[in-house]
Design an enzyme around this catalytic site. Structure first.
Site, PDB file in Angstrom:
ATOM      1  N   PHE A 111       2.019  -0.193   8.418  1.00 31.22           N
ATOM      2  CA  PHE A 111       3.100   0.604   7.847  1.00 31.22           C
ATOM      3  C   PHE A 111       2.773   1.132   6.454  1.00 31.22           C
ATOM      4  O   PHE A 111       3.374   2.107   5.989  1.00 31.22           O
ATOM      5  CB  PHE A 111       4.400  -0.212   7.820  1.00 31.22           C
ATOM      6  CG  PHE A 111       4.511  -1.202   6.693  1.00 31.22           C
ATOM      7  CD1 PHE A 111       5.186  -0.881   5.526  1.00 31.22           C
ATOM      8  CD2 PHE A 111       3.958  -2.472   6.796  1.00 31.22           C
ATOM      9  CE1 PHE A 111       5.308  -1.794   4.485  1.00 31.22           C
ATOM     10  CE2 PHE A 111       4.068  -3.388   5.766  1.00 31.22           C
ATOM     11  CZ  PHE A 111       4.754  -3.046   4.597  1.00 31.22           C
ATOM     12  N   LYS A 112       1.807   0.519   5.799  1.00 27.71           N
ATOM     13  CA  LYS A 112       1.452   0.968   4.450  1.00 27.71           C
ATOM     14  C   LYS A 112       0.967   2.416   4.439  1.00 27.71           C
ATOM     15  O   LYS A 112       1.021   3.092   3.411  1.00 27.71           O
ATOM     16  CB  LYS A 112       0.370   0.068   3.860  1.00 27.71           C
ATOM     17  CG  LYS A 112       0.625  -1.435   3.948  1.00 27.71           C
ATOM     18  CD  LYS A 112       1.781  -1.883   3.099  1.00 27.71           C
ATOM     19  CE  LYS A 112       2.061  -3.365   3.231  1.00 27.71           C
ATOM     20  NZ  LYS A 112       1.115  -4.240   2.572  1.00 27.71           N
TER      21      LYS A 112
END
Length: 466
Positions: A111-112
């Site tokens: 998700f980063k």
């Protein structure tokens, strides 16, 4: 749009300066002086937008006039066209009213990427405009490092130094960082844990004299406001896909540093109907102990099957504490100084206010493996260990079964094959084609002692213009 520090003593800054500053000069974190608020009608009008168009509507008020609208739109288009699914953040249904939002469709499978692919472009834009060079210094418990390197490795005006805990990230996570061999990329494995790495970053931002006044540090960790800003968007995306804003949603968020779930808290404050936010943690459960019992106390950090959450000092929690204390920076500073010496609690009425929205759960490795196995056997869907913790916590904490529950799927299971094996599954998650040769690539990494001066000396002697 102006930004103020959670400790109340640093000057207010505009977006460009906050982007480059990371940590405030008083040791606090920057937050917007005021939040934009969207009406139900406005949010409803966004149905059917592409992810990048939605991202523009949600984020542009934070950027304001720092970047012309057309340039910002182009930046967002370039960021999200690099994801492997046209929906960018697709939803997968687990049960009648239970969903996983796949946030691992970016280039580094975590998700980063949503924030860090954008952050690299923002930095390049601002640094080119200012004709300035900076040194990025970041700490990672696994995923931030590779996403930061991928997002910033083509930036002409940065050198990147990423600290990770030696032998405490998965092999895939490590290789995603150490096999990128650009001249401006430096991986440092610290003989310590993530909290040690994070402490070094914070102390270095507080005193940058080791750089000799020739450059400044820039942040890629979620202390950087731009990280939080970008993560707000997918809460709106999930809501619009599942009937919002005409119905509420609940979210379960695997979190160690509190940044991803704080973005959900902000989405609610900006007008998105959210009825519940579940803080999903592993055995390193400081956030769960606070939210369930109003006791904030650091314990010994433990190594788990979910290494990205092996964190005991949750930096972004300070941003929530700032709101819970009426945005009084002095109260926050005093509380955090006391927390360094022993357990602390906040006033009961403040804690109960937080509990109106937040629930929490801590899931150990046994429960993580049970959930991975159960979901695969029932749905033929493979969870990574962090997302499994989110699903388990969602089921344990759910308040209302009629409200759609969305667990944020924070990483691809191929990054954690040991956890999948530990769950007793014979299936082996495959890396996508662009990473198929990851285990054959050359690695480059420097192992250093858990010593701030050693790390700072390495950075001072290895950045491009040193």
């Amino acid at each position: 749009m102006r930004y103020i520090s959670t400790r109340g003593e640093a000057p207010a800054l505009g977006f460009e300066d906050v982007l480059l500053a990371g940590l405030a000069s008083d040791g606090g974190l920057y937050v917007p002086e005021s939040l934009p608020h969207f009406s139900v009608e406005e949010i409803r009008s966004w149905r059917g937008l592409s992810y990048s168009e939605l991202a523009f509507n949600v984020m542009h008020p934070f950027v304001d006039d720092a970047i012309p609208a057309d340039d910002f739109r182009e930046m967002l288009n370039e960021t999200y066209k690099g994801f492997s699914h046209d929906a960018v953040a697709p939803l997968v249904q687990l049960d009648s009213n239970e969903w996983v939002m796949e946030l691992f469709r970016g280039p580094t499978l975590a998700f980063k990427d949503f924030a860090l692919q954008l952050l690299g472009r923002l930095l390049d834009y601002v640094l080119e405009k200012r004709k300035q060079h900076v040194v990025i210094m970041g700490a990672t418990s696994g995923d931030t490092g590779s996403a930061a390197i991928e997002g910033c490795r083509h930036c002409e005006h940065v050198d990147i130094f990423i600290l990770h805990p030696h032998e405490r990230v998965s092999e895939v996570q490590r290789r995603q960082m150490t096999t990128v061999l650009g001249d401006n990329i430096h991986n440092i494995a610290v003989r310590g844990n993530f909290d040690d790495c994070q402490r070094m970053v914070k102390e270095s931002f507080g005193d940058q004299s080791f750089l000799g006044g020739k450059t400044q540090l820039a942040a890629v960790n979620s202390i950087n406001w731009a990280r939080i800003m970008a993560q707000i968007v997918y809460y709106f995306q999930a809501s619009l896909a599942l009937g919002g804003p005409d119905r509420s949603l609940a979210f379960s968020v695997p979190t160690g540093n509190f940044g991803d779930i704080f973005a959900g808290y902000l989405a609610k404050k900006m007008g998105l109907p959210i009825s519940q936010l579940v803080i999903a943690t592993n055995r390193n459960d400081i956030l769960h102990r606070f939210m369930s019992g109003n006791r904030y106390e650091q314990h010994q950090l433990e190594h788990t099957l979910s290494p990205s959450m092996d964190i005991m000092v949750s930096s972004n929690f300070e941003r929530l504490l700032f709101d819970l204390h009426g945005r009084d920076g002095g109260l926050v500073k005093d509380l955090l100084e006391r927390a360094q010496k022993g357990p602390v609690s906040i006033e009961d009425y403040r804690w109960r206010h937080a509990r109106k929205l937040f629930d929490s759960d801590a899931v150990d490795d046994k429960g993580t493996c049970e959930t991975i196995r159960e979901i695969f056997e029932r749905n033929e869907y493979l969870l990574d260990p962090h997302t499994a913790i989110g699903v388990r916590a969602a089921r344990n904490c759910r308040r209302d079964a009629s409200v759609p529950m969305v667990t944020l799927g924070t990483a691809h299971p191929a990054k954690f094959p040991d956890a999948i094996a530990e769950a007793g599954l014979s299936v082996k998650p495959q890396l996508p084609p662009h990473m198929a040769d990851l285990f054959e690539r050359e690695e480059r990494c420097t192992v250093l002692d858990n010593d701030l001066s050693s790390v700072q000396s390495f950075i001072a002697s290895h950045w491009k213009l040193a």
